[in-house]
Design a protein around this motif. Sequence first.
Motif, short mmCIF file in Angstrom:
data_model
loop_
_atom_site.label_atom_id
_atom_site.label_comp_id
_atom_site.label_asym_id
_atom_site.label_seq_id
_atom_site.Cartn_x
_atom_site.Cartn_y
_atom_site.Cartn_z
N UNK A 32 33.83 38.16 41.28
CA UNK A 32 34.72 37.61 40.41
C UNK A 32 34.96 36.34 41.13
N UNK A 33 34.67 35.39 40.34
CA UNK A 33 34.77 33.90 40.93
C UNK A 33 35.41 32.90 39.95
N UNK A 34 36.22 32.11 40.33
CA UNK A 34 36.68 31.01 39.29
C UNK A 34 37.52 31.64 38.28
N UNK A 35 38.19 32.64 38.31
CA UNK A 35 39.04 33.01 37.08
C UNK A 35 40.44 32.94 37.44
N UNK A 36 40.65 31.45 37.09
CA UNK A 36 42.11 31.09 37.23
C UNK A 36 43.19 31.86 36.52
N UNK A 37 43.11 32.64 35.26
CA UNK A 37 43.97 33.28 34.33
C UNK A 37 44.14 34.49 34.84
N UNK A 38 43.10 35.28 35.75
CA UNK A 38 42.96 36.71 36.04
C UNK A 38 44.22 37.04 36.79
N UNK A 39 44.81 37.97 36.27
CA UNK A 39 46.12 38.54 37.29
C UNK A 39 45.78 39.68 37.59
N UNK A 40 45.17 40.55 37.10
CA UNK A 40 44.60 41.98 37.37
C UNK A 40 43.28 42.42 37.15
N UNK A 41 42.63 43.15 38.05
CA UNK A 41 41.43 43.58 37.71
C UNK A 41 41.60 44.96 36.88
N UNK A 42 40.35 45.64 36.62
CA UNK A 42 40.52 46.96 35.96
C UNK A 42 40.95 47.88 37.04
N UNK A 43 41.54 49.20 36.35
CA UNK A 43 42.14 49.92 37.16
C UNK A 43 41.09 51.11 37.64
N UNK A 44 39.92 51.29 36.69
CA UNK A 44 38.75 52.20 37.17
C UNK A 44 37.65 51.94 37.85
N UNK A 45 38.20 51.04 39.06
CA UNK A 45 36.77 50.64 39.65
C UNK A 45 36.19 51.64 40.57
N UNK A 46 36.90 53.17 40.67
CA UNK A 46 36.25 54.11 41.28
C UNK A 46 34.85 54.38 40.62
N UNK A 47 34.81 54.06 39.18
CA UNK A 47 33.45 54.23 38.75
C UNK A 47 32.24 53.50 39.47
N UNK A 48 32.64 52.44 39.93
CA UNK A 48 31.43 51.78 40.90
C UNK A 48 30.85 52.46 41.88
N UNK A 49 30.01 53.48 41.62
CA UNK A 49 29.76 54.47 42.78
C UNK A 49 28.63 53.80 43.58
N UNK A 50 28.11 52.73 43.31
CA UNK A 50 26.95 52.14 44.12
C UNK A 50 27.24 50.84 44.46
N UNK A 51 28.58 50.40 44.52
CA UNK A 51 29.12 48.89 44.82
C UNK A 51 28.92 49.01 46.30
N UNK A 52 28.12 47.89 46.85
CA UNK A 52 28.08 47.36 48.19
C UNK A 52 28.82 46.31 48.61
N UNK A 53 28.74 45.22 47.70
CA UNK A 53 29.40 44.11 48.04
C UNK A 53 30.62 43.51 47.08
N UNK A 54 31.71 43.45 47.39
CA UNK A 54 32.54 42.73 46.35
C UNK A 54 32.97 41.40 46.92
N UNK A 55 33.05 40.43 46.04
CA UNK A 55 33.88 39.05 46.40
C UNK A 55 34.56 38.86 45.38
N UNK A 56 35.98 38.41 45.50
CA UNK A 56 36.99 38.05 44.67
C UNK A 56 37.48 36.71 45.26
N UNK A 57 37.19 35.55 44.49
CA UNK A 57 37.33 34.04 45.03
C UNK A 57 37.76 33.39 43.88
N UNK A 58 38.67 32.37 44.41
CA UNK A 58 39.28 31.18 43.41
C UNK A 58 39.87 31.95 42.14
N UNK A 59 40.54 33.16 42.41
CA UNK A 59 41.36 33.83 41.03
C UNK A 59 42.82 33.12 41.50
N UNK A 60 43.39 32.03 41.12
CA UNK A 60 44.67 31.66 41.43
C UNK A 60 45.87 32.35 40.93
N UNK A 61 45.44 33.17 40.02
CA UNK A 61 46.88 33.87 39.30
C UNK A 61 46.79 35.40 39.57
#
Length: 844
Positions: free
Chosen positions: A675-704
């Motif tokens: 999740x990169x360069x999302x300058x307006x993003x204030x919140x992610x989704x709350x149901x991330x527990x459904x990502x049952x195979x996720x191995x790498x998570x990057x959150x970058x340059x989300x100034x808000x």
Amino acid sequence: MAEAFAAEIAKSLLWKLGSFAVQEFRLAWGLEADIAGLEKRLKAINAVLSDAEQKQSKNERIRFWLNDLTEVLHDAEDMLDEIECETLRREVVKTTGSTSRKVRHFFSSSNKIAFRLRMGHKIKKIIERLAEISSLKSDFNLSEQTIDCGHVLHDETEINRSFESFSGLIGRDKDTERIINLLITPFKVGDAHPFVLPIVGMGGLGKTSLAKSVCDAENVKSHFELKMEACVSDDFSLKHVIQKIIKSATGERCADFNEGELEKKLEEILKGRKYLLLLDDVWNDDAQKWLLLKPLLSKGADGSKIIVTTRSQRVAEIMGTVNTAYNLSLLGQEDCLSLFYKCAFKEGQMELYPNLVGIGKEIVAKCKQVPLAVINLGTQLYGKTDEKEWESVRDSEKWEEEGDGILPALKISYQRLPTHLKRCFLYCSVFPKDYPFYDISLVHFWMAQGLILPSSNPNEKLEDVGLRYVRELMSRCFFQDYEDWDYVAFFKMHDLMHELALSLSQSECSIIDSQNHQISKTTRHLSVLDSDSFFHKTLPKFSNEFHHVRSIVFVDSIMGPTCKADFKKCLSEFEHLRCLELMDDSEFEVFPERIGALKHLRYLKYRSNANMKRQPKSLFKLQNLQALVTGFGLEELPKDVRYMISLKFLSLATQLKRLPEEGIGRLECLQTLFIVGCENLENLCEDMQGLKSLRKLLISSCGSLISLPRSIKCLTTLEGFFINNCKKLDLMTIEEEKEKKIQPLSLSLRIVLFASLPATLALPEQFLQGSAESLQTLIITDCPNIREMPDCIGNLKKLQNLEVIYCPSLSKRCREGRGEDWLKIAHIPKIKVDDDDSGEETSG
């Protein structure tokens, strides 16, 4: 391609025939006999393919036979892909449930009986064609061989032994000194402004490496206020060159700026500042283009200087200040020997193998004093002590081919690659020169083409296998300029390597530009440098050939009054397209609905497209899509994204303030999320527990971004967690309130990076404690308000590496032997801490 890869394709087909989707299909659809017959025929012909591929270079009839076979195998791949697509489509329909009549209607497109009959007919036709080709194999006296499926790779520790480790350094001391003196000579009244110094020489001499090492010299850096670089290559478009210079200076992409706005921005950056600019790999010999750029570069302060690297004396004459061109000579023979031995021998090994030293001297003599040739062959032989291997390089027939020493040497290096790496290397030629590869994206491009097969280790994912391929090609110097950013690695191909790949892949890969707009019936990969030529010349004339095409990269922007209609027509022709990339902007704000018909599409990337605001509903019909990289202009992200059930890699840039629920959080196969360069993003989704195979998570340059969902702590498969440049984010939002009863977490994190988080006051203790049995690397950088290490740091039993950089309070507490937190971290084997405000690092 110059050589056929039928054995690798056959191996891939046999693996697919045993896959879950095909097994389910043959049982449910009554095609057991047909698919079993295809499998039997493939196994019989596969037994002789290894011998045939070894003999093809000396037997033209065998090469033609293999090419014919390869065409049939490609058609078999397309047929099996159709089966997989249909199986996935029915899985989506089944999982939507009986209440979702509208959704089921959206995905319902084929009659089961008609599909079964059509597939049965295709399988029979392929078996017949294979039988016809197989009957000819006895004419070639081919012997059956056991196929070794193991992929032998170099030692992982040698990854850093790449081109950058050697080139531009050995034997170039005098060149370095002379160029530095030219750069730091004080400005005098009457001197040229800006001063332009071309470094001229043939390919492979190390011009770029020399220029970069000069620019990085301390006495050069201190002499200039601003340092920038731009790789120009074949495209001397004023707009693109200015964008690259601005990005180097400020990090801004300016993708949606017009030429006038770019010129104004560049003037603001340069005004009154003494700068050093490297324009690398320049080919433009049109003086008018340089005369448009030069006045803009004159806005800097007196004493500003420009280095230009080029193979062309004409370019040097056009761009260079009078009588300044620096002609880089061939590397001295003794320096070539030193370079070769450094590349080929482990430390202390030379003395043990005097015979190899002698053979190496003969190999170096054939490289004709070109450093790239020396480096490439040296790395190919690194650590090998069998004299026959060294002699095979020395005595290769490739040396007899025309060339200046560099091309024969590179061809020998290519011939020594394992077959699976050859294909991966050649497929890189569909991207333009100086393309900035990043590892996970390239791996998914390879996966989309079926180039990566599972390893014998059941715990190793296809992405891991692909990343090993990248490291292997890097260690053999097929890639260079490697930069490891912890969460992703960036690299490029040397332009001579790109030319080699292009020359060896020309039967399957075609470049469309203003000079060439033709493709052949064997073309499967297209690189479009001139979209106008493609839409108005190639598309009308060669439409019958497009159903074979599997990948297309639009390097040029898609503009003009008819661009949307042209692009829509283009999509309708690419029946078996697997990869689509738009490198530049387009005038349309949404993909045509037609994109939903590309059921084979696995890889879609349009990162630099700022105009694309929405995604068509049909896009979410692409159940085969494995990699999606969106542009920065995206304003909507429908819940329907959850129907992309094969998606493994998602790189998201959006203008949204909040990610919708029941969308991304339902992607159970997703393994990498950026999740990169999302300058307006204030919140992610709350149901991330459904990502049952996720191995790498990057959150970058989300100034808000102000908080993280607590559901992140439910990502039990997560191995890498990276948060960078989120100015308002407080990491403690991930923690449970202290008065609540806290359930122990069980996470699998191996590496965590927290960078540029000024609003974070403390590290999330519960979160880190949850990975006590797995966390190996913790990096904390530019987090000035974190005051202390949490107590749980002592419980992280597997922690091997700790870095604390640009965190004044925390760095002070982590000083070796003196800091208040030293006893908490003293057990960690490798500690890197900067010393207060000085920025100097100390290691423990």
